[in-house]
Design an enzyme around this catalytic site. Structure first.
Site, short mmCIF file in Angstrom:
data_model
loop_
_atom_site.label_atom_id
_atom_site.label_comp_id
_atom_site.label_asym_id
_atom_site.label_seq_id
_atom_site.Cartn_x
_atom_site.Cartn_y
_atom_site.Cartn_z
N CYS A 199 0.84 -1.20 0.00
CA CYS A 199 0.00 0.00 0.00
C CYS A 199 0.87 1.25 0.00
CB CYS A 199 -0.91 -0.02 1.22
SG CYS A 199 -1.89 1.49 1.39
N CYS B 190 -0.42 4.11 2.22
CA CYS B 190 -0.19 3.92 3.66
C CYS B 190 1.28 4.14 4.02
CB CYS B 190 -0.55 2.49 4.09
SG CYS B 190 -2.03 1.84 3.36
N ASP B 191 2.20 3.63 3.20
CA ASP B 191 3.61 3.55 3.61
C ASP B 191 4.55 4.44 2.81
OD1 ASP B 191 2.82 1.61 5.43
OD2 ASP B 191 3.07 0.00 3.96
#
Ligand code: NAP
Length: 313
Positions: free
Chosen positions: A136, A139-140
């Site tokens: 992701c 997200c990261d």
């Protein structure tokens, strides 16, 4: 024992398909409950920007997901945040069992559990998840500002996420197993125009390398020449498709060879009163807009089904 409430409809999963089904079900005056184990909006929450939801040229995934939930809630849709442990079809009603022991019953059930990222299945992948291995970018990606990353895959997800990562990282290397991308032409053109992205063609990751601090790089194999090479980077993002979340699909439900649930034009499965929507459904295009379309179709068909059932038709 207290009486167990009988709903008209239980919606399993609160992604765009499930929430759209919720909107249509409430508008059709069905007594409905939606059960979602995580954050409502599903995979949309992991998407940085959505640019293909008609009427909105650009919106963040998180905002669109919140809009879906707010819209469904405005009709009074009951949303339970719980894990479902079983969906059991029955002759008179279907039963949905929750992880707290609660039992829900309904005339109709809409299955909208979506899918999960497919893994490479190579050594080092699981051990380094969260330590440089990610599925992701939204997200990261932030952790890789001014760093070098690898993106694996050649589809819409890989290219879209590579473009996102190129805004943060100094260099993005796409590793793709063929000599042509699968992604839509507009994404391919954007990738070509982004100088921070380069592509290693015809190559697969054979091992994920790491040290005590986590990911350090990959071993690659050229599938044409058989040549091996090492590629170091700070992080790796894997976008090689996804697998249907079909664990809760009741036994006897027809699925295709890849585990996606078969249905007709009304999103009906072969099990009476059980419908399937979104990414879990066998279909051509897995998009937010098609998920929403499924949600509408299934809810309207479920309303018809419930009405007939109550009239004994
Ligand atoms: P996808 O379209 O199935 O693409 C998966 C990619 O990973 C393909 O390039 C495939 O290679 C590669 N791949 C598969 N297994 C692999 C393996 N074991 N090792 C190495 N590479 C592997 O999946 P996706 O990109 O996640 O997209 C899924 C669906 O969501 C698609 O329908 C897509 O259109 C949709 N989507 C749409 C948008 C958008 O419209 N904005 C964004 C994201 C996703 P091959 O090409 O050789 O098969």
């Amino acid at each position: 024992m207290a009486d167990i409430a009988l709903y008209d409809l239980i919606i399993v999963g609160g992604g765009p398909a499930g929430l759209t089904a919720g909107i249509y079900a409430m508008r059709a005056a069905l007594k409905t409950v939606l059960v979602e184990k995580g954050v409502a909006g599903g995979q949309v929450n992991n998407t940085e920007i959505v640019e293909n939801w008609p009427g909105l040229e650009s919106i963040t995934g998180a905002e669109l997901a919140a809009n879906f939930l707010r819209h469904a809630s405005s009709y009074g849709l009951l949303v339970k945040t719980r894990e479902i442990v079983a969906v059991e079809p029955g002759l008179h009603y279907h039963t949905v069992r929750l992880d707290n022991g609660e039992e829900l019953r309904a005339h109709a059930v809409i299955l909208g559990m979506g899918g999960s990222p497919r893994k490479l299945g190579v050594a080092g992948e699981d051990e380094n998840y969260g330590k440089g291995v990610s599925y992701c970018a939204t997200c990261d990606g932030f952790f890789f500002r001014n760093k070098e990353v690898i993106v694996v895959g050649g589809g819409d997800s890989a290219t879209e996420e590579a473009l996102y990562l190129a805004k943060l990282a100094t260099r993005v290397t796409i590793v793709h197993r063929r000599d042509a991308l699968r992604a839509s032409m507009i994404l391919q053109q954007r990738v070509q125009a982004q100088p921070k992205i380069n592509i290693i063609w015809n190559s697969v990751v054979t091992t994920i390398r790491s040290d005590q601090n986590g990911f350090t790089g990959v071993a690659l194999r050229d599938v044409v020449t058989g040549q091996q090479r090492e590629l170091s980077a700070d992080g790796i993002f894997i976008f090689i498709g996804f697998l249907p979340n079909n664990q809760l699909v009741p036994a006897g439900t027809v699925m295709n060879a890849n585990g996606f649930v078969a249905s007709n034009a009304k999103c009906e499965t072969n099990m009476p009163g059980i419908f399937v929507v979104g990414d879990l459904r066998e279909k051509y295009a897995r998009q937010i807009v098609t998920a929403a379309g499924d949600g509408c179709t299934a809810a309207l068909a479920a309303a018809h089904y419930v009405e007939n059932k109550k009239m004994g038709v």
